[in-house]
Every structure is written in C-alpha cells, then in structure tokens.
Write an enzyme that holds these catalytic residues in place. Structure first.
Site, short mmCIF file in Angstrom:
data_model
loop_
_atom_site.label_atom_id
_atom_site.label_comp_id
_atom_site.label_asym_id
_atom_site.label_seq_id
_atom_site.Cartn_x
_atom_site.Cartn_y
_atom_site.Cartn_z
N ASP A 1 -3.24 4.44 2.80
CA ASP A 1 -3.56 4.79 4.19
C ASP A 1 -3.26 6.26 4.41
O ASP A 1 -2.16 6.72 4.12
CB ASP A 1 -2.71 3.96 5.17
CG ASP A 1 -3.21 2.55 5.31
OD1 ASP A 1 -4.39 2.29 4.98
OD2 ASP A 1 -2.43 1.68 5.76
N ASP B 1 1.45 4.74 2.32
CA ASP B 1 1.07 5.33 3.60
C ASP B 1 1.44 6.81 3.66
O ASP B 1 2.54 7.19 3.30
CB ASP B 1 1.79 4.60 4.75
CG ASP B 1 1.57 3.11 4.71
OD1 ASP B 1 0.49 2.65 5.11
OD2 ASP B 1 2.48 2.38 4.24
N ASP C 1 0.86 -1.19 0.00
CA ASP C 1 0.00 0.00 0.00
C ASP C 1 0.90 1.24 0.00
O ASP C 1 2.12 1.12 -0.04
CB ASP C 1 -0.92 0.01 1.23
CG ASP C 1 -0.16 0.20 2.54
OD1 ASP C 1 1.09 0.27 2.51
OD2 ASP C 1 -0.81 0.29 3.59
N1 CTP Z 1 0.62 0.95 11.47
C1 CTP Z 1 0.05 1.33 12.65
N2 CTP Z 1 -1.22 0.98 12.92
C2 CTP Z 1 -1.93 0.25 12.04
C3 CTP Z 1 -1.37 -0.14 10.84
C4 CTP Z 1 -0.07 0.22 10.59
O1 CTP Z 1 0.70 1.98 13.44
N3 CTP Z 1 -3.18 -0.09 12.34
C5 CTP Z 1 1.99 1.31 11.20
C6 CTP Z 1 2.88 0.10 11.25
O2 CTP Z 1 3.50 -0.01 12.50
C7 CTP Z 1 3.89 0.38 10.19
C8 CTP Z 1 3.28 1.42 9.30
O3 CTP Z 1 2.09 1.81 9.90
O4 CTP Z 1 5.01 0.93 10.80
C9 CTP Z 1 3.09 0.92 7.91
O5 CTP Z 1 2.31 -0.24 7.91
P1 CTP Z 1 2.06 -1.11 6.62
O6 CTP Z 1 1.58 -0.26 5.52
O7 CTP Z 1 1.18 -2.22 7.03
O8 CTP Z 1 3.48 -1.76 6.35
P2 CTP Z 1 4.71 -1.24 5.50
O9 CTP Z 1 5.87 -1.31 6.40
O10 CTP Z 1 4.42 0.05 4.86
O11 CTP Z 1 4.89 -2.38 4.43
P3 CTP Z 1 4.20 -2.47 2.99
O12 CTP Z 1 5.23 -2.00 2.03
O13 CTP Z 1 3.87 -3.90 2.80
O14 CTP Z 1 2.99 -1.61 3.00
MN MN Z 2 2.68 0.37 3.76
MN MN Z 3 -0.39 0.77 5.54
#
Ligand code: CTP
Ligand code: MN
Ligand code: MN
Length: 499
Positions: A423, A328, A326
């Site tokens: 997000d 963020d 995703d």
């Molecule tokens: N996070 C959070 N609370 C959530 C979801 C996520 O605090 N409910 C934080 C996680 O701790 C993470 C960050 O948001 O540090 C990003 O989460 P995520 O998008 O799930 O993972 P990524 O590290 O960005 O990996 P990816 O590339 O797969 O998206």
């Molecule tokens: Mn992410």
């Molecule tokens: Mn995320």
C-alpha cells in the site's frame, strides 16, 4: 515498622549470647552478607555489638532494620521474600526498614541507632496491585506486540472475525475490544477473578474466557473454526479485492474457495483477478526482511522521481510486527505541494523496473465519507493511494521454504519471485503527522483514537487532520506527539499500539 509489642521482648542492658551488653533492644539489625562479603560482615557485626547494638545472627521476623551494601531495594526485598517463603511471614516485610550500610556506620559512629532518614532507605519499585487499572479506550493503553494472553485473545478474535463475516459489526467490535483489553494486561489471566474491574468485557466474552480457563477450550470457538461457512468465508475473503458481501453471496451460491470462482467462471473485477492469480503468495505472511527489501525498492523509486522525498514505513511493520499481510508506506516531501502528482511517476518508475504485478490508484475519499469533518478544505482532497502487488525477487533461503497453504498454483520448486501486497499513500507535508498516525494502526487503536476525539474532546480526527468542533478550527501538528497532546492523551509509541 512492626509494632513493638509483637517483637521478642529482651531485657535491656542484659548481655546477649555473644557476651556483649545490648543497649538498644528495640532495634534488631540484620546485615545482608550478599555483595558485602563474610569478613566485612563479621567486622561490622563485632564493631556494632561492641557499641551495644543488637545485631542478629540470622534473619527472623523480629528483625527491624535490614542493612546491606551495594544491593538495590528490590534485590534486598527479593532476598527477604526468599528467606521468609517457608515461614509464611511475608506480612511483616512491608514494615521493615531496608537500609543502606551508611545507616549502620553512621549509627556506630554516633554510638546510638540513628533515626532513619530518607537518604538511608533503599528505593524499591512500587508493588503492582493485584488488580491492574486498565483504561477503556485502546488509545489510552499500552498494547505491546507480545503479550501474556494469546490463549484467550486468539479465540476471541476468531469470534470477532466470524461476526465480521456475518456483518454483525457490534459483535465484531465487542470481541475485538475484549481481546484488546487482555493484550494490555501485564500477566497471564488464570482465574475469572483476575478480570475484576476490567473495562469492555461483555457477558459473551466472559463466558468464552471462563470456558477456556476451566476446560482449556471454548465449544463455540471450536465449532466456529470447524464450520463450513467460517472456513469458506475465510478462504473467499482471503482473495485480494473480495469483501464480505461478495464472499457471502458466493458462499450462498455454493462456492467455497478461490478455485470454485475460476471453475464456475465467476465474473471478477481486475483486482479480484489479480487476487486469484496470486492467491497463494498473498496469503503467505510477508516477513520483515521482505518488507525491508521492498522498502529499498520504493525508496529508490521515490527519490529518483522527487529528490528530497521522504518514505516512511507504516502499518504493522512500524509497530514492530515480524510478519504482515502487506507492506504499508507513506510518502511526502518537506516542500508543501512538491508531492503533488508524484504517485503516477513512482508507479511508472517501478513498472519500468518490472517490479509491479498490479496497481490501482485511487483518490482518497476519507473526508467525504465517515472519517473526517463534513466539509474538507480544498487542500485536503489530494491524498493519493495505491493498492498494489509487487514482484519480489527471492533470495535462495526465502524461496520454497513456505509452500502455499491453499495449494492452488504453487510449483514444487517454487518460482524465483513472490507476489507481495503493498500500500502506497502520498501525503502533503502539512498532513504528514496525521497520515502517519492514521496509517500506523492498529485498526482498533485508530478506531478508539477517533472515538476518543469525538466523545471525550469534541473533536474530529481523520488521517488528514484534527478538527476542534467547538472552536471551529483545525489543529496543526508536525509530529505524532503533538497530536496526542492536542487530544489530551499520553503519547503511546508505535510499538505499543498493537491493540
Ligand atoms: N488503513 C486506512 N484506510 C484503509 C486501510 C487501512 O486508514 N482503507 C489504515 C489502518 O487503519 C491501519 C493501517 O492503515 O492502521 C494499516 O492497515 P493494514 O495494512 O490493513 O493493517 P496492518 O496493521 O498493517 O496489519 P498487517 O500486518 O496485517 O498488514
Ligand atoms: Mn499492513
Ligand atoms: Mn495495508
């Protein structure tokens, strides 16, 4: 220095093979030709010998002083290592003097070998010891994106994921920690011995690693990957909005993939419906380029709604990842409170442009749950967060190149757009540093930051604040660096938080 008695004993004041009288036999000099050139070497050799210096024709273990011009200590070290490789005489290298040419010219001028001073010495980088010290909290370590042991970390993470599917949190974390320690190593693990003194490696992980090192693969990992349950859980939790609990229930009811959910008419909530509809796209990695395109769109929306607002890319892309599941973002405004109520406006702007396929906004509830201090101050419950799916127009070279793996509704020609999970989080400026740190990840890095705060510092860290439980007050921070300082940790940049 090599002990003198080990050196070739030549009698003082005797003519050497060059016809010059050697006055200083204890000092055997070798001049490196590299970068100096043959003629200058020859000139210095003759001059030195004429003053009674013992200057060797070739490098040998009897040499005590190596001089060179314009070479670094490391270059000289490498040259010597190369020279001594066959002779297996490396042991003596560490006691050699590696010197700048100034030592020789000054010695010649003084007509006697000078006592070696620090300014004569070439600087060499400290030798890495055979066993690297790895700290036990992920937030104490540097974990680069690309490391040397994917052949071990990937299998361990399969087992972690499987444990997650089984809702065995302890096991999940144990495997994740093992993998994370291996990510911080500066080189490839070749033998079990290389793992000596490393923290966090439990018996189970060690067995798996041993099997991979010896047989090339782990039976347990291979069986897991092939298992119907693992595959079904992966496919079902791969639906946006589906957690382990629902997936497990469906698995026990005989369902295996998202098509089965539709076929059997399962009751799905709005999120899950969107998850099924965009299943293929959402399981296709988001590229950095796509993340940048979305960043532009969100940036426009944010600035249109609230001039001066700041948009920060967080998550995996901030850590330097090339692809992600995703994108963020964190949004704030330098004027405290100005950010309030901006999420609905941003979403409306995006919706009006036809950029949103799905969105669900929630008020943040971290502080009431496990992450934060018991009682949140009033200004801390207004984080707003939005889980969304964007409609991203695709450029020619992007579309159609990666066909969806699950093959649900992917058209052969490929649509002109793709769905991307995004997000969005809005944070007041006063909490922005904490929010940035909290949303940058990785998940294990975040987990260990909080664990470190609690166990080692008597503090409570959340995405909003750091609370000192002993002194009963919150610690302000306007940058991530300050938070690391509050926690007594060395600052780790985002690119090295890939724990
Ligand atoms: N996070 C959070 N609370 C959530 C979801 C996520 O605090 N409910 C934080 C996680 O701790 C993470 C960050 O948001 O540090 C990003 O989460 P995520 O998008 O799930 O993972 P990524 O590290 O960005 O990996 P990816 O590339 O797969 O998206
Ligand atoms: Mn992410
Ligand atoms: Mn995320």
């Amino acid at each position: 220095m090599v002990p003198l008695k080990r050196r070739k004993v030549t009698h003082p004041q005797t003519p050497d093979q060059h016809g010059e009288t050697c006055k200083f036999n204890d000092v055997a000099i070798f001049i490196i030709e590299r970068k100096m050139g043959a003629s200058r070497k020859s000139f210095l050799t003759q001059l030195g010998r004429s003053k009674g210096f013992r200057i060797e024709e070739s490098y040998s273990p009897s040499v005590t002083h190596v001089v060179s011009e314009n070479n670094t200590g490391d270059e000289v070290q490498a040259w010597i290592t190369n020279e001594t490789e066959e002779k297996d005489e490396k042991a003596s290298i560490c006691s050699l003097h590696l010197l700048d040419i100034s030592w020789l010219t000054e010695s010649i001028a003084a007509e006697s070998p000078l006592q070696v001073q620090d300014r004569h010495r070439l600087k060499t980088s400290p030798k890495p010891s055979a066993h690297v010290a790895v700290k036990s909290y992920a937030c104490q370590r540097r974990s680069p994106l690309n490391h040397h042991n994917t052949f071990l970390t990937e299998p361990l993470e399969i087992l972690a994921e499987n444990a997650e599917f089984m809702e065995n949190e302890g096991r999940n974390i144990a495997f994740r920690r093992s993998a994370s320690v291996l990510k911080a190593l500066p080189r490839v693990v070749r033998r079990m011995e290389d793992l000596k003194n490393l923290p966090c490696l439990g018996g189970h992980s060690l067995r798996v690693i041993k099997e991979i090192l010896e047989d090339g693969a782990s039976q347990e990992v291979e069986t897991t990957k092939q298992s119907e349950q693992f595959q079904a859980m992966k496919a079902l939790t791969g639906v946006f909005g589906v957690g382990v609990k629902s997936a497990d229930r469906w698995f026990r009811e005989g369902l295996r993939n998202p098509s089965d959910l539709i076929r059997t008419g399962q009751k799905l909530n709005h999120t899950q419906q969107a998850g099924v509809r965009y299943y293929n796209d959402l399981n296709k990695p988001v590229t950095k380029k796509e993340a940048e395109a979305i960043s532009d769109m969100v940036g426009k929306a944010v600035r249109a709604v609230l001039p001066g607002a700041i948009l920060t890319l967080t998550g995996g892309f901030r850590r330097g990842k090339e692809v992600g599941h995703d994108v963020d973002f964190l949004i704030t405004h330098p004027e405290e409170g100005a950010e309030e109520g901006m999420m609905p406006k941003v979403l409306k702007w995006l919706e009006d442009q036809g950029l949103l396929l799905y969105q669900k906004t929630t008020r943040n509830s971290y502080l009431e749950s496990r992450d934060g201090p018991e009682r949140a101050p009033h200004h801390m419950d207004r984080f707003e967060r939005c889980f969304s799916i964007f409609k991203l127009e695709q450029t020619k070279e992007c579309s159609g190149t990666t066909a969806g793996a699950a093959g649900m509704s992917e058209q052969q020609s490929g649509p002109s757009w793709r769905a991307v999970r995004v997000d969005l989080v809005v944070s007041p400026y006063s909490q922005f540093a904490y929010a940035t740190l909290g949303w940058t990840g990785s998940k294990l890095f975040e987990r260990d930051l909080r664990r470190w705060a609690g166990q080692e510092r008597g503090m409570s860290l959340s995405n909003h604040a750091l609370y000192d439980s002993k002194r009963h007050h919150y610690l302000h921070a306007s940058s991530e660096e300050e938070i690391f300082t509050h926690l007594g940790l060395e600052y780790i940049p985002p690119s090295e938080r890939n724990a």
